[in-house]
Design a protein around this motif. Sequence first.
Motif, PDB file in Angstrom:
ATOM      1  N   LEU A  24      83.981  25.977 -29.995  1.00  0.00           N
ATOM      2  CA  LEU A  24      83.300  27.344 -30.240  1.00  0.00           C
ATOM      3  C   LEU A  24      83.479  28.214 -29.436  1.00  0.00           C
ATOM      4  O   LEU A  24      82.914  27.998 -27.921  1.00  0.00           O
ATOM      5  CB  LEU A  24      81.721  26.914 -30.356  1.00  0.00           C
ATOM      6  N   THR A  25      84.296  29.169 -29.477  1.00  0.00           N
ATOM      7  CA  THR A  25      84.465  30.480 -28.405  1.00  0.00           C
ATOM      8  C   THR A  25      83.150  31.010 -28.229  1.00  0.00           C
ATOM      9  O   THR A  25      82.300  31.511 -29.213  1.00  0.00           O
ATOM     10  CB  THR A  25      85.450  31.226 -29.189  1.00  0.00           C
ATOM     11  N   ARG A  26      82.722  30.994 -26.945  1.00  0.00           N
ATOM     12  CA  ARG A  26      81.446  31.627 -26.454  1.00  0.00           C
ATOM     13  C   ARG A  26      81.700  32.885 -25.437  1.00  0.00           C
ATOM     14  O   ARG A  26      80.604  33.415 -25.024  1.00  0.00           O
ATOM     15  CB  ARG A  26      80.505  30.659 -25.842  1.00  0.00           C
ATOM     16  N   ASN A  27      82.703  33.033 -24.804  1.00  0.00           N
ATOM     17  CA  ASN A  27      83.195  34.214 -23.961  1.00  0.00           C
ATOM     18  C   ASN A  27      82.201  34.406 -22.842  1.00  0.00           C
ATOM     19  O   ASN A  27      81.775  35.335 -22.583  1.00  0.00           O
ATOM     20  CB  ASN A  27      82.776  35.578 -24.711  1.00  0.00           C
ATOM     21  N   ARG A  28      82.208  33.287 -22.028  1.00  0.00           N
ATOM     22  CA  ARG A  28      81.250  33.019 -20.829  1.00  0.00           C
ATOM     23  C   ARG A  28      82.095  32.583 -19.674  1.00  0.00           C
ATOM     24  O   ARG A  28      81.695  31.919 -18.758  1.00  0.00           O
ATOM     25  CB  ARG A  28      80.128  32.093 -21.099  1.00  0.00           C
ATOM     26  N   ALA A  29      83.387  33.106 -19.669  1.00  0.00           N
ATOM     27  CA  ALA A  29      84.486  32.403 -18.686  1.00  0.00           C
ATOM     28  C   ALA A  29      84.963  33.883 -17.879  1.00  0.00           C
ATOM     29  O   ALA A  29      86.168  34.086 -18.115  1.00  0.00           O
ATOM     30  CB  ALA A  29      85.588  31.510 -19.105  1.00  0.00           C
ATOM     31  N   PRO A  30      84.326  34.310 -17.139  1.00  0.00           N
ATOM     32  CA  PRO A  30      84.910  35.635 -16.612  1.00  0.00           C
ATOM     33  C   PRO A  30      86.297  35.318 -15.724  1.00  0.00           C
ATOM     34  O   PRO A  30      86.275  34.222 -15.168  1.00  0.00           O
ATOM     35  CB  PRO A  30      83.731  36.373 -15.635  1.00  0.00           C
ATOM     36  N   ASN A  31      87.285  36.338 -15.997  1.00  0.00           N
ATOM     37  CA  ASN A  31      88.292  35.907 -15.393  1.00  0.00           C
ATOM     38  C   ASN A  31      89.120  34.682 -15.838  1.00  0.00           C
ATOM     39  O   ASN A  31      90.090  34.114 -14.891  1.00  0.00           O
ATOM     40  CB  ASN A  31      88.310  36.064 -13.719  1.00  0.00           C
ATOM     41  N   ALA A  32      88.674  34.130 -16.900  1.00  0.00           N
ATOM     42  CA  ALA A  32      89.278  32.897 -17.523  1.00  0.00           C
ATOM     43  C   ALA A  32      88.914  31.521 -16.742  1.00  0.00           C
ATOM     44  O   ALA A  32      89.599  30.534 -16.976  1.00  0.00           O
ATOM     45  CB  ALA A  32      90.903  33.234 -17.801  1.00  0.00           C
ATOM     46  N   VAL A  33      88.046  31.717 -15.830  1.00  0.00           N
ATOM     47  CA  VAL A  33      87.571  30.479 -15.063  1.00  0.00           C
ATOM     48  C   VAL A  33      86.370  30.038 -15.548  1.00  0.00           C
ATOM     49  O   VAL A  33      85.370  30.645 -15.649  1.00  0.00           O
ATOM     50  CB  VAL A  33      87.499  31.184 -13.574  1.00  0.00           C
ATOM     51  N   PRO A  34      86.554  28.541 -15.962  1.00  0.00           N
ATOM     52  CA  PRO A  34      85.115  27.987 -16.404  1.00  0.00           C
ATOM     53  C   PRO A  34      84.079  28.031 -15.260  1.00  0.00           C
ATOM     54  O   PRO A  34      84.350  27.846 -14.092  1.00  0.00           O
ATOM     55  CB  PRO A  34      85.498  26.481 -16.670  1.00  0.00           C
ATOM     56  N   THR A  35      82.891  28.033 -15.813  1.00  0.00           N
ATOM     57  CA  THR A  35      81.869  28.266 -14.594  1.00  0.00           C
ATOM     58  C   THR A  35      80.715  27.056 -14.516  1.00  0.00           C
ATOM     59  O   THR A  35      80.850  26.127 -15.566  1.00  0.00           O
ATOM     60  CB  THR A  35      80.801  29.402 -15.063  1.00  0.00           C
ATOM     61  N   PRO A  36      79.861  27.075 -13.680  1.00  0.00           N
ATOM     62  CA  PRO A  36      78.976  25.713 -13.468  1.00  0.00           C
ATOM     63  C   PRO A  36      78.053  25.866 -14.847  1.00  0.00           C
ATOM     64  O   PRO A  36      77.797  24.915 -15.233  1.00  0.00           O
ATOM     65  CB  PRO A  36      78.225  26.085 -12.375  1.00  0.00           C
ATOM     66  N   LEU A  37      77.594  27.053 -15.357  1.00  0.00           N
ATOM     67  CA  LEU A  37      76.999  27.695 -16.622  1.00  0.00           C
ATOM     68  C   LEU A  37      77.575  26.723 -17.693  1.00  0.00           C
ATOM     69  O   LEU A  37      77.013  26.089 -18.585  1.00  0.00           O
ATOM     70  CB  LEU A  37      76.845  28.640 -16.747  1.00  0.00           C
ATOM     71  N   MET A  38      78.973  26.728 -17.854  1.00  0.00           N
ATOM     72  CA  MET A  38      79.626  26.022 -18.786  1.00  0.00           C
ATOM     73  C   MET A  38      79.564  24.445 -18.603  1.00  0.00           C
ATOM     74  O   MET A  38      79.405  23.802 -19.657  1.00  0.00           O
ATOM     75  CB  MET A  38      81.035  26.468 -18.824  1.00  0.00           C
ATOM     76  N   ALA A  39      79.540  23.930 -17.418  1.00  0.00           N
ATOM     77  CA  ALA A  39      79.468  22.451 -17.147  1.00  0.00           C
ATOM     78  C   ALA A  39      78.199  21.945 -17.722  1.00  0.00           C
ATOM     79  O   ALA A  39      77.961  20.913 -18.398  1.00  0.00           O
ATOM     80  CB  ALA A  39      79.527  22.264 -15.789  1.00  0.00           C
ATOM     81  N   LYS A  40      76.982  22.994 -17.563  1.00  0.00           N
ATOM     82  CA  LYS A  40      75.739  22.532 -18.075  1.00  0.00           C
ATOM     83  C   LYS A  40      75.747  22.582 -19.665  1.00  0.00           C
ATOM     84  O   LYS A  40      75.021  21.537 -20.192  1.00  0.00           O
ATOM     85  CB  LYS A  40      74.858  23.464 -17.470  1.00  0.00           C
ATOM     86  N   TYR A  41      76.308  23.497 -20.099  1.00  0.00           N
ATOM     87  CA  TYR A  41      76.412  23.594 -21.593  1.00  0.00           C
ATOM     88  C   TYR A  41      76.968  22.361 -22.464  1.00  0.00           C
ATOM     89  O   TYR A  41      76.426  21.821 -23.265  1.00  0.00           O
ATOM     90  CB  TYR A  41      77.102  24.713 -21.912  1.00  0.00           C
ATOM     91  N   TYR A  42      78.182  22.177 -21.816  1.00  0.00           N
ATOM     92  CA  TYR A  42      78.764  20.955 -22.492  1.00  0.00           C
ATOM     93  C   TYR A  42      77.976  19.485 -21.882  1.00  0.00           C
ATOM     94  O   TYR A  42      77.830  18.507 -22.895  1.00  0.00           O
ATOM     95  CB  TYR A  42      80.289  20.821 -21.964  1.00  0.00           C
ATOM     96  N   GLU A  43      77.580  19.310 -20.849  1.00  0.00           N
ATOM     97  CA  GLU A  43      76.677  18.320 -20.291  1.00  0.00           C
ATOM     98  C   GLU A  43      75.503  18.186 -21.497  1.00  0.00           C
ATOM     99  O   GLU A  43      75.297  17.020 -21.725  1.00  0.00           O
ATOM    100  CB  GLU A  43      76.143  18.326 -19.016  1.00  0.00           C
ATOM    101  N   GLN A  44      74.795  19.205 -21.861  1.00  0.00           N
ATOM    102  CA  GLN A  44      73.704  18.995 -22.715  1.00  0.00           C
ATOM    103  C   GLN A  44      74.178  18.403 -24.050  1.00  0.00           C
ATOM    104  O   GLN A  44      73.161  17.889 -24.733  1.00  0.00           O
ATOM    105  CB  GLN A  44      73.133  20.466 -23.002  1.00  0.00           C
ATOM    106  N   ARG A  45      75.329  18.717 -24.470  1.00  0.00           N
ATOM    107  CA  ARG A  45      75.984  18.103 -25.896  1.00  0.00           C
ATOM    108  C   ARG A  45      76.685  16.901 -25.849  1.00  0.00           C
ATOM    109  O   ARG A  45      77.336  16.443 -26.545  1.00  0.00           O
ATOM    110  CB  ARG A  45      76.825  19.313 -26.529  1.00  0.00           C
ATOM    111  N   ALA A  46      76.769  16.131 -24.637  1.00  0.00           N
ATOM    112  CA  ALA A  46      77.264  14.904 -24.476  1.00  0.00           C
ATOM    113  C   ALA A  46      76.975  13.661 -25.210  1.00  0.00           C
ATOM    114  O   ALA A  46      77.833  12.619 -25.175  1.00  0.00           O
ATOM    115  CB  ALA A  46      77.439  14.703 -22.873  1.00  0.00           C
ATOM    116  N   SER A  47      76.004  13.912 -26.167  1.00  0.00           N
ATOM    117  CA  SER A  47      75.623  12.680 -26.947  1.00  0.00           C
ATOM    118  C   SER A  47      76.695  12.741 -28.236  1.00  0.00           C
ATOM    119  O   SER A  47      76.748  11.615 -28.840  1.00  0.00           O
ATOM    120  CB  SER A  47      74.302  12.552 -27.224  1.00  0.00           C
ATOM    121  N   ALA A  48      77.342  13.633 -28.160  1.00  0.00           N
ATOM    122  CA  ALA A  48      78.549  13.685 -29.268  1.00  0.00           C
ATOM    123  C   ALA A  48      79.447  12.550 -29.314  1.00  0.00           C
ATOM    124  O   ALA A  48      79.765  12.255 -27.899  1.00  0.00           O
ATOM    125  CB  ALA A  48      78.960  15.041 -29.583  1.00  0.00           C
ATOM    126  N   GLY A  49      79.882  12.149 -30.370  1.00  0.00           N
ATOM    127  CA  GLY A  49      81.086  11.005 -30.010  1.00  0.00           C
ATOM    128  C   GLY A  49      82.243  11.613 -29.196  1.00  0.00           C
ATOM    129  O   GLY A  49      82.782  11.236 -28.551  1.00  0.00           O
TER     130      GLY A  49
END
Length: 367
Positions: A24-49
């Motif tokens: 899911l493209t969310r456009n939250r990586a300024p300068n194409a660099v993943p951020t700590p907020l992105m880490a939180k986003y994916y961690e929240q959804r880690a119960s997916a297989g």
Amino acid sequence: MTALFEPITAGQLALSNRIVMAPLTRNRAPNAVPTPLMAKYYEQRASAGLLITEATAISHQGQGYADVPGLYAPEQIEGWKRVTAAVHRAGGKIVTQLWHVGRVSHTELQPGGGAPVAPSAIAAKTKTVLIKDGIPTFVETSTPRALELEELPGIVEDYRKAALAAIEAGFDGVEIHAANGYLIDQFLKTGSNQRADAYGGSVENRARLLLEVAKAVADAIGGGRTGIRLSPVTPANDVVDADPQPLFTYVLQQLAPLGLAYVHLIEGATGGPRKIADRPFDYATLRAAYHAAGGKAAWMVNNGYDLTLAKKALNDGADLVAFGKSYIANPDLVTRLKQGGPFNAPDKSTFYGGGEKGYTDYPALVA
């Protein structure tokens, strides 16, 4: 009966259930660099297989939208390491989707303000996203230039390097994005590929780039850590093929010996109807052809799935079911599916760009 919540092994990926978070493209990586907020986003959804990240550019040339992440510079790898570590701490598995957008780009996003690249110099009748002063704006894509024959080995090499970078960043594997009208799909389909060389014309020629990329990636990191995403009939980003059934049958037959982890099929129009009246396609026949050719990858289905449709798909022979927009607003979607809801409604105004609002602030169920 195969249950949605049963574990499965897909190649080298041991998954706790058969629910997949679609890219899911969310456009939250300024300068194409993943951020700590992105880490939180994916961690929240880690119960997916399995989590599949938002599409991630393999090179600067592969960028097509503002503030999407990349995987071609050291700071990007370091940013992704935070993401993968957070997901693994939470007990999840995560792969990254390798992306080259081809003609679905804008000169403002390209190196040196150059034209986007494509199999042929045919503009896509679609839009991309630029972000000005923090506000996402949809604009027409720029007219591309046709890639020269001698440039294509470099494209394949960019995919290989990005796959290796993904493993360095801690990902469990990668998904090759060969769908939705982006570069590989542009080469596959007659509406966007009018080449007269070894990469155009026949089915075999139009599939050549996809197969070269798949082999390069599988050789680099192992087929069991490699997935591929295909969309035989989607009209997304202005792509169409005159005869998709034999095209994708050939593609799947050729992919069968690579020992891939999974094949990810978008059924129908991406984010739209699952059946398109003027583009009929037999997915069951495609799966049978893949298995007959010796393919053993897990079969992942995608497009508008809910609990009822997911159960039916598994009973009909699918192995994994990808959920897209449901995951935007429901970080604990697995739990919600188990108990039949309730489900948060997504805020569409926050889909693209911004901060934590509409991204990491959706509530989970209270235990």
